[in-house]
Design an enzyme around this catalytic site. Structure first.
Site, short mmCIF file in Angstrom:
data_model
loop_
_atom_site.label_atom_id
_atom_site.label_comp_id
_atom_site.label_asym_id
_atom_site.label_seq_id
_atom_site.Cartn_x
_atom_site.Cartn_y
_atom_site.Cartn_z
N ALA A 189 12.37 -14.59 -40.10
CA ALA A 189 12.90 -14.41 -38.73
C ALA A 189 13.16 -12.91 -39.40
O ALA A 189 14.23 -13.18 -40.58
CB ALA A 189 14.51 -15.66 -39.12
N ARG A 224 6.74 -25.65 -45.03
CA ARG A 224 6.72 -26.37 -45.72
C ARG A 224 5.24 -26.79 -46.47
O ARG A 224 4.62 -26.21 -47.63
CB ARG A 224 7.85 -27.89 -45.96
CG ARG A 224 8.95 -27.01 -46.80
CD ARG A 224 10.17 -27.69 -45.69
NE ARG A 224 10.24 -28.80 -44.51
CZ ARG A 224 11.02 -29.59 -43.56
NH1 ARG A 224 11.63 -29.93 -44.84
NH2 ARG A 224 10.83 -29.77 -42.89
N SER A 232 4.40 -21.49 -39.84
CA SER A 232 5.55 -21.27 -39.36
C SER A 232 6.67 -20.27 -39.80
O SER A 232 6.54 -19.83 -41.29
CB SER A 232 6.60 -22.12 -39.78
OG SER A 232 7.53 -22.38 -38.44
N PRO A 233 7.45 -19.39 -38.80
CA PRO A 233 8.14 -18.32 -40.41
C PRO A 233 9.18 -18.26 -40.96
O PRO A 233 9.45 -19.96 -40.27
CB PRO A 233 8.99 -17.52 -38.61
CG PRO A 233 9.57 -18.67 -37.53
CD PRO A 233 7.58 -19.28 -37.69
N TYR A 274 21.08 -20.02 -34.24
CA TYR A 274 21.66 -18.36 -34.70
C TYR A 274 22.15 -17.41 -32.71
O TYR A 274 21.96 -18.49 -32.09
CB TYR A 274 20.22 -17.99 -35.30
CG TYR A 274 19.63 -18.11 -36.35
CD1 TYR A 274 20.97 -18.43 -37.35
CD2 TYR A 274 18.56 -18.95 -36.57
CE1 TYR A 274 21.32 -18.53 -38.59
CE2 TYR A 274 19.15 -19.49 -38.32
CZ TYR A 274 19.88 -18.94 -39.14
OH TYR A 274 19.72 -19.92 -40.56
N ARG A 290 11.66 -18.71 -29.76
CA ARG A 290 11.33 -20.82 -30.81
C ARG A 290 13.03 -20.88 -30.15
O ARG A 290 13.41 -20.38 -29.45
CB ARG A 290 11.71 -20.06 -32.38
CG ARG A 290 11.48 -21.80 -32.93
CD ARG A 290 11.52 -21.81 -34.32
NE ARG A 290 10.58 -22.29 -34.74
CZ ARG A 290 10.26 -22.17 -36.21
NH1 ARG A 290 10.77 -22.90 -37.36
NH2 ARG A 290 9.17 -23.02 -35.85
N GLN A 303 8.58 -12.71 -36.27
CA GLN A 303 10.03 -13.39 -35.76
C GLN A 303 11.65 -12.32 -35.91
O GLN A 303 11.93 -12.08 -36.71
CB GLN A 303 10.67 -14.42 -35.87
CG GLN A 303 11.51 -15.26 -34.79
CD GLN A 303 11.75 -17.11 -35.51
OE1 GLN A 303 12.61 -16.94 -37.30
NE2 GLN A 303 11.71 -17.74 -35.11
C1 LIG Z 1 12.02 -21.42 -46.92
C2 LIG Z 1 12.20 -21.83 -45.35
C3 LIG Z 1 12.31 -20.58 -44.26
C4 LIG Z 1 12.46 -20.88 -43.12
N1 LIG Z 1 12.73 -19.53 -42.60
C5 LIG Z 1 12.81 -20.13 -40.92
C6 LIG Z 1 12.68 -18.73 -40.08
O1 LIG Z 1 12.57 -17.23 -40.33
N2 LIG Z 1 12.20 -18.73 -38.69
C7 LIG Z 1 12.91 -20.17 -38.44
O2 LIG Z 1 12.54 -20.02 -36.84
N3 LIG Z 1 12.82 -21.12 -38.89
C8 LIG Z 1 12.95 -20.77 -40.54
N4 LIG Z 1 11.77 -22.07 -41.05
C9 LIG Z 1 12.18 -23.63 -40.58
C10 LIG Z 1 10.67 -23.61 -40.76
O3 LIG Z 1 10.12 -22.23 -39.47
C11 LIG Z 1 10.27 -25.00 -39.82
O4 LIG Z 1 10.66 -24.35 -38.36
C12 LIG Z 1 11.14 -25.94 -40.40
O5 LIG Z 1 10.98 -26.04 -41.65
C13 LIG Z 1 9.89 -27.48 -40.15
O6 LIG Z 1 8.43 -27.14 -40.62
P1 LIG Z 1 8.18 -28.31 -41.39
O7 LIG Z 1 8.71 -29.26 -41.60
O8 LIG Z 1 6.68 -27.51 -41.36
O9 LIG Z 1 8.89 -27.07 -42.86
C14 LIG Z 1 12.75 -21.92 -42.98
C15 LIG Z 1 12.19 -23.15 -43.34
C16 LIG Z 1 11.85 -22.83 -44.55
C17 LIG Z 1 11.09 -24.27 -45.44
#
Ligand SMILES: Cc1cc2nc3c(=O)[nH]c(=O)nc-3n(C[C@H](O)[C@H](O)[C@H](O)COP(=O)(O)O)c2cc1C
Length: 364
Positions: free
Chosen positions: A58, A322, A23-24, A183, A228, A101
């Site tokens: 992002a 994560r 994921s981004p 956003y 997204r 993204q």
């Molecule tokens: C360190 C970090 C940075 C993130 N940056 C972005 C991002 O740049 N763009 C985005 O759409 N979501 C971002 N997220 C959200 C994740 O892509 C994901 O949707 C969210 O953490 C839930 O997934 P998970 O439970 O597997 O962590 C970020 C999450 C984390 C932990």
């Protein structure tokens, strides 16, 4: 092999070798929008994670559109050159597809990096004027954004196109518009943040779809284009799954290839019931309504759970954030559980459990 998770999936002109997506993830570590050695190592090690798609964080279409001082951008040639160096490295390490993204933080720009508080920048932290569909702050104490003029909205559509052109030159396989997490594109979609009295308020999808159409025109059909989107605002009077379906359908008509269904973060007061797979029902609803490929995300970490989401047809792919920070070898270990043989980088092949009896002992 009877794992659906480890079967290939086609999005647009791109084939992912499996349905697991990094994921981004913003790293808040760039220098005026430019990637540096942190990104070189971070994305370098995720390049050989084995995931079917690696999504880059992002990346913002204007300097003012960055969430924090440390966010990446694609708004000038220095940003592009710095990112090209990092992605060149990723390409030398892995043949798997790589995506990016792009977005704009709108009223959530001018924020602190998470380890400095994740709130709005204070006067001593070089804040900047934020912009949004309406002059409504994200939450108490947050900067009040300036309402964008129609002319500025058109300039932002052009900025999305310029960043997409830049991403195309760098050679990304996949481009994703960030229309979630509160956003700018999401701010236009949600009635909680868009209370304009003009055509961009009467039709809240107008600006996001203008950006989507403009980007579709220049993004090659033999690559993949997605967004997204948000399955719920988790707040009274906000967006819900039916709105996500309407938006996904509109993107499908424009010729998008996939959506990733996330949720939340449009207002600071939202209360979210976070639990394993809590956003999967939104993805499933969207999947039932469109032909686009659908990615699920959010608190997916267990390989059996990830397998069940795709095997039961709730989504075509799963993204994890994560779990990859915690364990960059997640895919290798999940493959073992499913009896799938992956190509390890040859330098690391001696850690394979079939050749190294210590592998089982090494897992805490
Ligand atoms: C360190 C970090 C940075 C993130 N940056 C972005 C991002 O740049 N763009 C985005 O759409 N979501 C971002 N997220 C959200 C994740 O892509 C994901 O949707 C969210 O953490 C839930 O997934 P998970 O439970 O597997 O962590 C970020 C999450 C984390 C932990």
């Amino acid at each position: 092999m009877n794992s659906k998770l480890f079967s290939p999936v086609q999005i647009g002109g791109v084939t992912l070798p499996n349905r697991i997506v990094v994921s981004p993830m913003c790293q808040y570590s760039a220098d005026d929008g430019c990637m540096n050695d942190w990104h070189f190592v971070h994305l370098g090690h995720l390049a050989y994670s084995g995931a079917g798609l690696l999504m880059v964080e992002a990346t913002h279409v204007t300097r003012e559109g960055r969430i924090t001082h440390g966010c990446t951008g694609l708004y000038n040639e220095h940003n592009e050159a710095a990112m090209a160096r990092v992605i060149g490295n990723v390409r030398r390490l892995s043949r798997n597809p790589v995506g990016i993204q792009i977005g704009h933080a709108g009223r959530k720009a001018s924020s602190q990096v998470p380890w400095e508080g994740r709130e709005y920048l204070t006067a001593a932290q070089s804040p900047w004027q934020t912009v949004a569909p309406s002059a409504i702050a994200f939450g108490e104490g947050w900067h009040v954004p300036r309402e964008l003029s129609v002319r500025e909205i058109a300039d932002l559509v052009a900025a999305f196109v310029r960043s997409a052109e830049s991403a195309k030159r760098i050679g990304f396989d996949v481009l994703e518009l960030h229309s979630a997490h509160g956003y700018l594109l999401h701010q236009f979609l949600s009635p909680l943040s868009n209370q304009r009295k003009d055509a961009y308020g009467d039709d809240r999808m107008k600006f996001p779809l203008e950006a989507a159409r403009a980007v579709r025109e220049i993004w090659p059909k033999d690559r993949a284009l997605g967004a997204r989107i948000s399955g719920s605002d988790w707040a009274e009077g906000g967006l819900g799954p039916e709105d996500a379906i309407a938006y996904a359908r509109a993107l499908e008509r424009i010729g998008f290839d996939y959506v990733c269904v996330s949720s939340g973060s449009i207002v600071s007061r939202a209360k979210i019931n976070v639990a394993p797979g809590y956003q999967v029902p939104f993805a499933e609803k969207v999947k039932q309504a469109v032909k686009l490929k659908v990615r699920a995300v959010g608190m997916i970490a267990d390989p059996a759970h990830a397998e069940s989401i795709v095997a039961e047809g709730k989504a075509d792919m799963v993204a994890m954030a994560r779990a990859f920070l915690d364990n960059p070898r997640w895919v290798w270990h999940a493959a073992e559980r499913h009896g799938v043989t992956l190509d390890y980088p040859p330098q690391y092949a001696r850690s394979r459990p079939d050749v190294w009896p210590g592998a089982k002992l090494a897992r805490p």
